[in-house]
Design an enzyme around this catalytic site. Structure first.
Site, PDB file in Angstrom:
ATOM      1  N   GLY A  27     -97.800  57.148  43.461  1.00 53.26           N
ATOM      2  CA  GLY A  27     -97.635  56.829  44.871  1.00 53.26           C
ATOM      3  C   GLY A  27     -96.111  56.805  45.157  1.00 53.26           C
ATOM      4  CG  ASP A  28     -93.454  56.417  49.128  1.00 52.07           C
ATOM      5  OD1 ASP A  28     -92.964  57.537  49.330  1.00 52.07           O
ATOM      6  OD2 ASP A  28     -93.173  55.400  49.713  1.00 52.07           O
ATOM      7  NE  ARG A  31     -92.300  61.065  46.051  1.00 55.76           N
ATOM      8  CZ  ARG A  31     -91.271  61.207  46.868  1.00 55.76           C
ATOM      9  NH1 ARG A  31     -90.329  61.936  46.396  1.00 55.76           N
ATOM     10  NH2 ARG A  31     -91.306  60.919  48.117  1.00 55.76           N
ATOM     11  NE  ARG A  58    -107.902  57.251  43.144  1.00 58.84           N
ATOM     12  CZ  ARG A  58    -108.168  56.976  44.485  1.00 58.84           C
ATOM     13  NH1 ARG A  58    -109.385  56.781  44.964  1.00 58.84           N
ATOM     14  NH2 ARG A  58    -107.337  57.265  45.212  1.00 58.84           N
ATOM     15  CG  ASP A 101    -111.691  54.548  40.198  1.00 62.48           C
ATOM     16  OD1 ASP A 101    -111.352  53.351  40.422  1.00 62.48           O
ATOM     17  OD2 ASP A 101    -112.191  55.485  40.966  1.00 62.48           O
ATOM     18  CB  ILE A 102    -108.554  50.095  40.395  1.00 61.15           C
ATOM     19  CG1 ILE A 102    -107.222  50.783  40.680  1.00 61.15           C
ATOM     20  CG2 ILE A 102    -108.933  48.610  40.430  1.00 61.15           C
ATOM     21  CD1 ILE A 102    -106.285  50.426  39.485  1.00 61.15           C
ATOM     22  CG  ASP A 193     -89.815  39.219  50.441  1.00 60.08           C
ATOM     23  OD1 ASP A 193     -88.841  40.145  50.726  1.00 60.08           O
ATOM     24  OD2 ASP A 193     -90.242  38.518  51.330  1.00 60.08           O
ATOM     25  CG  HIS A 194     -87.652  45.062  48.824  1.00 67.43           C
ATOM     26  ND1 HIS A 194     -88.563  45.294  49.756  1.00 67.43           N
ATOM     27  CD2 HIS A 194     -86.766  45.613  49.465  1.00 67.43           C
ATOM     28  CE1 HIS A 194     -87.991  45.942  51.050  1.00 67.43           C
ATOM     29  NE2 HIS A 194     -86.866  46.157  50.458  1.00 67.43           N
ATOM     30  CD  GLU A 232     -86.931  49.431  58.668  1.00 68.60           C
ATOM     31  OE1 GLU A 232     -86.686  50.136  57.776  1.00 68.60           O
ATOM     32  OE2 GLU A 232     -87.898  49.102  59.087  1.00 68.60           O
ATOM     33  CG  ASP A 251     -93.763  46.642  57.442  1.00 65.85           C
ATOM     34  OD1 ASP A 251     -94.307  46.862  56.132  1.00 65.85           O
ATOM     35  OD2 ASP A 251     -92.738  47.113  57.880  1.00 65.85           O
ATOM     36  CG  HIS A 256     -88.749  41.820  53.964  1.00 63.99           C
ATOM     37  ND1 HIS A 256     -89.214  41.773  52.655  1.00 63.99           N
ATOM     38  CD2 HIS A 256     -89.195  43.199  54.340  1.00 63.99           C
ATOM     39  CE1 HIS A 256     -89.835  42.920  52.333  1.00 63.99           C
ATOM     40  NE2 HIS A 256     -89.720  43.550  53.154  1.00 63.99           N
TER      41      HIS A 256
END
Ligand SMILES: NC(=O)C1=CN([C@@H]2O[C@H](COP(=O)(O)OP(=O)(O)OC[C@H]3O[C@@H](n4cnc5c(N)ncnc54)[C@H](OP(=O)(O)O)[C@@H]3O)[C@@H](O)[C@H]2O)C=CC1
Ligand SMILES: O=C1O[C@H](COP(=O)(O)O)[C@@H](O)[C@H](O)[C@H]1O
Length: 521
Positions: A27-28, A31, A58, A101-102, A193-194, A232, A251, A256
């Protein structure tokens, strides 16, 4: 002041080694953030050699293909270069991939067998860190199958790191939590929570509690208002499907923004230990004044959605034209709110918070505006004296500045605002550990200070749910703002009605200020 000590005796734990299970490895997030974070930790010797990473998703991948994906991600996103072939090979050799697969428990049994081999190969004493970079609907099933597949039967510790969003509202978060709690104890759950991994968010505690000229003034006697901006320039990019169901409130607001607010508003903890800090943070969340009615929400919370516009000369589509977004969507891409913390320290002090996509700059800043000095005849000012400010820059620039009043050089009794800045990122470079590095390292060491506890998450949801409820009842107050602008004008009114305004952010300071800075400004 009570005695505070740093909890720094956890470093040795990661040296024991662990297997890291990366669910969502194709996933994103993996990566862009997780692979680069692991490489940086390795480069800095924080993973030692007794670790293994199992990538799980998967789609089929050989180990070689997986390592090639890993390499590409690090070249593109990591703050360190992968230019030492020997070091790279050593690192990549720790990574294996398994298609799973989960929902298939048999796959987990096979994973359990693979894990035993990895434990033996790298002398790992059964420690297991499960990182769930997955959609929230999979958090429950993956937890059950980790248990049923035998992954939790090893001798060492077991920890699960869970990505946001933790649910969609309080009931869904409760359900999720109940599912995860059937398998993991609260102390084994690390909710990410980054923002809490960001250098300057962690620095808030030091700025507050290590400086004699801030802490005594940190209350409603001296502070006029607090402003938190997370702006942003990006739109929703390729996450339109997710974002259209979420919106800015869920979001960024539920997590945050409220987490940053708690760091600003909390009482000093008895020690700088995870539980003590989180005890204080949750008290702030409990003290948030709830909006009493839909009318109350409308008068204190502004929501907006970007329409077509332009940013730095580039024409940009409106939100409704973005991929995977409903053409008639009423999802907010911006919100601003006036929030009160109803406790002894903060009674009457407004906290103004705002966040949005497609705003003119990318920045996260906190402004503490102090009460103005009484106007008097001492100074030859035509205007009011500017209030003192403490500004905490969280990103992309990291640092703080304070704005004070000083005598205009060479002129009698004339006052000049002066900003004194410590630009931390200018001083030591932008190469400070990224949030994900810090948080993965903390989870491996068993330090949950900068992860969110369930009582914080649930309290934050119950605050946010009231706003969402009012918005569901009445959609007509959604304001449209051109992409590239600062959002709806109503957000300015929110402050103007209290006699305040948003302070400029990210170097767009007023002309008349003299800057003293290590940034070369
Ligand atoms: N991307 C970001 O910047 C951020 C993401 N997050 C959160 O992180 C999580 C992951 O996000 P992101 O990486 O963007 O999402 P992606 O959609 O890019 O990736 C999802 C991953 O889940 C895997 N997956 C989906 N279904 C299954 C299944 N049934 N079994 C096994 N694997 C499955 C996919 O692999 P495959 O299809 O091969 O099975 C893929 O690797 C989400 O909760 C998101 O909200 C949080 C903050 C920022
Ligand atoms: O969690 C999220 O955060 C990012 C912004 O993070 P930052 O570290 O770049 O400030 C935001 O773009 C995204 O929508 C949200 O899910």
């Amino acid at each position: 002041m009570r005695q505070m000590t740093y909890n720094n005796n956890l470093d040795s734990v990661s040296a024991e080694g662990a297997v890291y299970y990366l669910f969502g490895a194709t996933g994103d997030l993996a990566r862009r953030k997780l692979f680069p974070a692991l490489f940086s930790l390795y480069k800095e010797g924080k993973l030692s050699e007794n670790f293994a990473v199992v990538g799980l998703a998967r789609r089929p991948r050989t180990n070689e293909q997986f390592r090639a994906d890993l390499y590409e991600s690090i070249v593109e996103f990591c703050r360190y270069k992968a230019d030492d072939a020997e070091l790279w090979n050593q690192f990549a050799e720790h990574f294996v991939y398994m298609s799973l697969d989960i929902n298939d428990v048999e796959g987990f049994r096979e994973l359990s067998r693979l894990s035993e081999q990895l434990d033996a190969k790298y002398a790992i004493p059964g420690n297991r860190l499960f990182y769930l970079a997955l959609a929230p609907s999979l958090f429950g099933p993956v937890s059950f199958n980790l248990r049923d597949g035998g992954l939790l039967e090893s001798n060492g510790w077991h920890r699960v790191v869970i990505e946001k969003p933790f649910g969609y509202d309080l009931p869904s978060a409760q359900k999720l939590n109940e599912q995860i709690n059937q398998v993991f104890k609260e102390e084994e759950i690390y909710r990410i929570d980054h923002y809490l991994g960001k250098e300057m968010v962690q620095n808030i505690q030091v700025i507050r509690f290590a400086n004699a000229f801030f802490e005594p003034l940190w209350n409603n006697n001296h502070i006029a208002n607090v402003q938190i901006t997370l702006s942003e320039t990006v739109g929703v990019e390729d996450r339109g499907g997710y974002y259209d169901k979420s919106g800015a409130l869920r979001d960024m607001g539920q997590n945050h923004m409220l987490q940053m607010l708690t760091m600003i508003a909390m009482e000093p903890p008895s020690r700088l230990h995870g539980e003590d800090i989180r005890d204080e943070k949750v008290k702030v969340l409990r003290s948030l004044r709830n909006y009493t009615s839909s009318e109350d929400v409308r008068s204190k919370v502004v929501r907006g959605q970007y329409s077509e516009g332009s940013l730095r000369g580039k024409e940009l589509p409106g939100y409704r034209q973005e991929e995977s977004v409903n053409e008639e969507s009423t999802t907010e891409t911006y919100f601003a709110a006036k929030v009160f913390v109803d406790n002894f320290r903060w009674a009457g002090v407004p906290f103004y918070i705002r966040t949005g996509k497609r705003l003119p700059v990318k920045t996260t800043e906190v402004v503490i505006e102090f009460k103005s000095m009484p106007q008097n005849v001492l100074f030859a000012q035509r205007h009011d004296l500017a209030p003192n400010l403490l500004v905490i820059r969280v990103n992309p620039l990291e640092g703080i500045y304070i704005k004070v009043n000083a005598k205009t050089p060479g002129e009698n009794n004339s006052v000049q605002p002066v900003a004194m800045e410590f630009c931390q990122s200018c001083q030591i470079g932008l190469n400070t550990p990224e949030a994900y590095e810090r948080l993965i390292h903390d989870a491996a060491r068993g330090d949950s200070t900068y992860f969110t506890r369930w009582d914080e998450v649930s309290q934050a949801w119950s605050f946010v749910d009231r706003i969402a409820q009012a918005w569901r009842e009445e959609k007509s107050d959604l304001k449209h703002y051109p992409a590239g602008s600062w959002g709806p004008d109503a957000a300015n009114q929110l402050l103007a009605e209290d006699g305040f305004h948003w302070w400029p952010v990210n170097g767009q300071e007023e002309d008349n200020v003299i800057w003293v800075s290590n940034s070369g400004k």
